[in-house]
Motif scaffolding. Structure first.
Motif, PDB file in Angstrom:
ATOM      1  N   ARG A  51     -92.710  20.682 -36.050  1.00  9.67           N
ATOM      2  CA  ARG A  51     -91.393  19.905 -35.660  1.00  9.67           C
ATOM      3  C   ARG A  51     -90.096  20.977 -35.717  1.00  9.67           C
ATOM      4  O   ARG A  51     -89.442  20.697 -34.855  1.00  9.67           O
ATOM      5  N   ALA A  54     -88.407  22.584 -32.407  1.00 11.71           N
ATOM      6  CA  ALA A  54     -89.133  21.897 -31.168  1.00 11.71           C
ATOM      7  C   ALA A  54     -88.220  21.351 -30.410  1.00 11.71           C
ATOM      8  O   ALA A  54     -88.289  20.784 -29.121  1.00 11.71           O
ATOM      9  N   LYS A 132     -97.959  13.618 -32.918  1.00 10.09           N
ATOM     10  CA  LYS A 132     -97.529  15.189 -32.817  1.00 10.09           C
ATOM     11  C   LYS A 132     -98.847  15.952 -32.649  1.00 10.09           C
ATOM     12  O   LYS A 132     -98.558  17.121 -32.485  1.00 10.09           O
ATOM     13  N   LEU A 196     -91.630  13.127 -31.940  1.00  6.70           N
ATOM     14  CA  LEU A 196     -91.301  14.524 -32.700  1.00  6.70           C
ATOM     15  C   LEU A 196     -90.348  14.235 -33.664  1.00  6.70           C
ATOM     16  O   LEU A 196     -89.576  15.183 -34.190  1.00  6.70           O
ATOM     17  N   TRP A 272     -96.046  24.139 -25.468  1.00  3.44           N
ATOM     18  CA  TRP A 272     -96.968  23.251 -26.581  1.00  3.44           C
ATOM     19  C   TRP A 272     -98.167  24.168 -26.802  1.00  3.44           C
ATOM     20  O   TRP A 272     -98.691  23.861 -28.118  1.00  3.44           O
ATOM     21  N   TRP A 275     -97.177  26.634 -29.378  1.00  4.10           N
ATOM     22  CA  TRP A 275     -96.397  26.433 -30.499  1.00  4.10           C
ATOM     23  C   TRP A 275     -97.017  26.324 -31.885  1.00  4.10           C
ATOM     24  O   TRP A 275     -98.335  25.860 -31.581  1.00  4.10           O
TER      25      TRP A 275
END
Length: 280
Positions: A51, A54, A132, A196, A272, A275
């Motif tokens: 998170r 993000a 998530k 998120l 994503w 990430w």
């Protein structure tokens, strides 16, 4: 005295050649490596994305919203993301349905946005215990990208508007279909913000953002992440709106704006994919 061994038989005291084992080793190593890569890929895609930071990806989505809404208003006279304006247009149309067709397009956008909210919330909630999950976010934004690209393709390769008909008054399918597709995908960003836990960064509404920003008791504090997000959201949406309005009125047109938005959604998907994952 040695005994006869027969055709293809090995001597009693002989051992299989080491070369024979080595010949099989590459195949075994290749299989193990492939399984290892597949396992790592599966583990990576089923992990929760971290998170931290993000919110930067969600803030970038405000630029996309600005592009799409400004191009839609300039071309068709209705929003595809911010549904407050569409609700007002729809209400005005009910009171005077023959004065304009804007309320039909606004109602189409509003209805498809609501249906999209059901779809994308189910996508985040139903298949996995965590909203998530990396694969869910990638799937969501890939679908959003494809829907925008489909809308852009309709405008680019579909039939031209009838001569002498104002696109803002037209309610033919080459107008309503792109509006419906883009409105359907717009709520995907808002649902991702909920997943998120950045509930303020929906990218489809600013009224509450302005209220929270200017009512913040620590508005002028040096360190205030929430204040920074609330400043960034309208600023980035304004940038997207200016760019979308300029491009929609140029030779690029609404189709070009939608293609640009689709590419930006693709960049979000890549973000994503790369990430960092939450620590187990």
């Amino acid at each position: 005295m040695s005994s006869s061994n027969g055709y293809g038989a090995l001597p009693h005291n002989s051992r299989p050649s080491a070369n024979g084992d080595e010949e099989q080793q590459p195949l075994l190593h290749g299989s193990n490596n492939q399984m290892s890569k597949t396992t790592r890929w599966r583990k990576n895609m089923t992990a929760d994305v971290r998170r931290d930071w993000a919110d930067l990806v969600l803030l970038a989505c405000y630029i996309i919203t600005g592009l799409l809404d400004s191009a839609s208003i300039s071309t068709w006279g209705s929003f595809v993301s911010m549904q407050t304006g569409n609700t007002v247009y729809f209400g005005l149309g009910i009171t005077a349905p023959h004065e304009s067709t804007r309320w039909i397009k606004s109602g189409t956008s509003l209805g498809c946005f609501c249906i999209g909210s059901v779809f994308f919330s189910a996508l985040h909630r139903v298949p996995s215990p965590s909203p998530k999950r990396r694969w869910i976010l990638c799937t969501s934004f890939t679908l959003q990208m494809l829907l925008i690209a489909a809308a852009a393709a309709i405008i680019t390769f579909g039939p031209d508007a009838a001569e002498g008909v104002d696109p803002k008054e037209s309610i033919d399918w080459p107008v309503l279909a792109p509006i419906a597709l883009v409105a359907f995908q717009s709520c995907g960003q808002a649902v991702a913000s909920r997943a998120l836990k950045y509930n303020a960064l929906t990218s489809v509404v600013l009224t509450s953002n302005y209220c929270d920003l200017f009512s913040d008791a620590e508005l002028l504090a040096l360190r205030n992440p929430e204040r920074n997000r609330r400043v960034g959201a309208p600023t980035l949406l304004l940038i997207g709106a200016v760019l979308g309005g300029v491009l929609a009125r140029s030779s690029v047109g609404a189709a070009g704006v939608l293609w640009i938005a689709a590419v930006m959604k693709l960049l979000v998907v890549i973000s994503w994919l790369l990430w960092p994952a939450e620590k187990e």
